[in-house]
Design an enzyme around this catalytic site. Sequence first.
Site, PDB file in Angstrom:
ATOM      1  N   PRO A   2       0.829  -1.207   0.000  1.00 57.64           N
ATOM      2  CA  PRO A   2       0.000   0.000   0.000  1.00 57.64           C
ATOM      3  C   PRO A   2       0.867   1.261   0.000  1.00 57.64           C
ATOM      4  O   PRO A   2       1.849   1.345   0.726  1.00 57.64           O
ATOM      5  CB  PRO A   2      -0.794  -0.111   1.312  1.00 57.64           C
ATOM      6  CG  PRO A   2      -0.665  -1.533   1.736  1.00 57.64           C
ATOM      7  CD  PRO A   2       0.631  -2.024   1.178  1.00 57.64           C
ATOM      8  N   GLU A   3       0.493   2.233  -0.848  1.00 53.86           N
ATOM      9  CA  GLU A   3       1.220   3.492  -0.895  1.00 53.86           C
ATOM     10  C   GLU A   3       0.413   4.557  -0.149  1.00 53.86           C
ATOM     11  O   GLU A   3      -0.661   4.289   0.372  1.00 53.86           O
ATOM     12  CB  GLU A   3       1.489   3.861  -2.359  1.00 53.86           C
ATOM     13  CG  GLU A   3       2.213   2.724  -3.084  1.00 53.86           C
ATOM     14  CD  GLU A   3       2.779   3.095  -4.441  1.00 53.86           C
ATOM     15  OE1 GLU A   3       2.976   4.280  -4.704  1.00 53.86           O
ATOM     16  OE2 GLU A   3       3.037   2.170  -5.227  1.00 53.86           O
ATOM     17  N   LYS A  55       2.865   6.565   4.587  1.00 55.93           N
ATOM     18  CA  LYS A  55       2.217   5.261   4.696  1.00 55.93           C
ATOM     19  C   LYS A  55       1.798   4.938   6.128  1.00 55.93           C
ATOM     20  O   LYS A  55       1.370   3.820   6.411  1.00 55.93           O
ATOM     21  CB  LYS A  55       3.165   4.177   4.172  1.00 55.93           C
ATOM     22  CG  LYS A  55       3.627   4.408   2.728  1.00 55.93           C
ATOM     23  CD  LYS A  55       4.620   3.340   2.310  1.00 55.93           C
ATOM     24  CE  LYS A  55       5.193   3.658   0.930  1.00 55.93           C
ATOM     25  NZ  LYS A  55       6.201   2.646   0.517  1.00 55.93           N
ATOM     26  N   ARG A 250      13.379  -3.390  -5.847  1.00 59.91           N
ATOM     27  CA  ARG A 250      11.992  -3.180  -6.276  1.00 59.91           C
ATOM     28  C   ARG A 250      11.967  -3.001  -7.789  1.00 59.91           C
ATOM     29  O   ARG A 250      12.826  -2.313  -8.365  1.00 59.91           O
ATOM     30  CB  ARG A 250      11.406  -1.932  -5.603  1.00 59.91           C
ATOM     31  CG  ARG A 250      11.437  -1.955  -4.074  1.00 59.91           C
ATOM     32  CD  ARG A 250      10.603  -3.077  -3.489  1.00 59.91           C
ATOM     33  NE  ARG A 250       9.218  -3.051  -3.947  1.00 59.91           N
ATOM     34  CZ  ARG A 250       8.281  -2.240  -3.445  1.00 59.91           C
ATOM     35  NH1 ARG A 250       8.586  -1.384  -2.488  1.00 59.91           N
ATOM     36  NH2 ARG A 250       7.053  -2.268  -3.913  1.00 59.91           N
TER      37      ARG A 250
END
Length: 260
Positions: A2-3, A55, A250
């Site tokens: 989740p961002e 976040k 990433r």
Amino acid sequence: MPEGDTIAYAAHRMRPVLAGHVPESIRTPHPRHAMDRWPERLAGRAISEIRTHGKHLFVCFEGDLVIHSHLRMTGSWRVYPPGTGPRPPRSPRLAWLVLTRAGHEVVQFNGPVLELLTESRTRFDQRLSALGPDVLDAEFDAAAFLARLRSDDPTRGIGDALLDQRNVAGIGNIWKCEGCWEAAIDPWRRVSAVTDEEAMAIISAIRPRMAHSARHGRMDRNPQVSRRAGRPCPRCGATVMARGQGDDNRTTFWCPGCQR
Ligand SMILES: [Zn+2]
């Protein structure tokens, strides 16, 4: 993962249910919190506000107590209107926190960071005080962001630097890729070769899209390059590439045709 916009959207949905009210019940079903006595410690206290920074989400109670949540890769917040409740595949046993009011259930699933702090502790906690300016802040602090970016490792790729929450809080992998694409900047370019104007162009490109997602939910993201490896770039038609970047490897998606 989740961002920031996903967290802001969760807070947006939680506020009408909880803000200004005393929850009717507070449960911590996960065994990890069995001994913490949160229901007793928070009993009768109204929730004064629900705020986010990047976040991180904070449920603030009267009397200086704050529930701090960070979802990392696995967690989620859900708001269930009256008559629904947790359904498969989200087993109630995976719930770490359940707040109920007026028939609604607000549930935090799968942790993994869920802790009860004092308000002053949230200000001095090293993890929290080190966070950069929130990308979703209505008054984004560009000077603070640029100062932090310039004190970072200048050999680092700009895409990797944007993921570092100490530079700017709230950007995750998808928005990193989308921002670099929108600003036509190669995410592998060294921070030292990115001008302040270019760095701010990335931020300015994603802020309205993230704000829209924070208000309406993550389905409105409409990615241009993220998870589109091997497909044509919507701007120039070159093939979108994907490769791991940074210490956490990433996956960065970018167009070598128009991102320089
Ligand atoms: Zn392109």
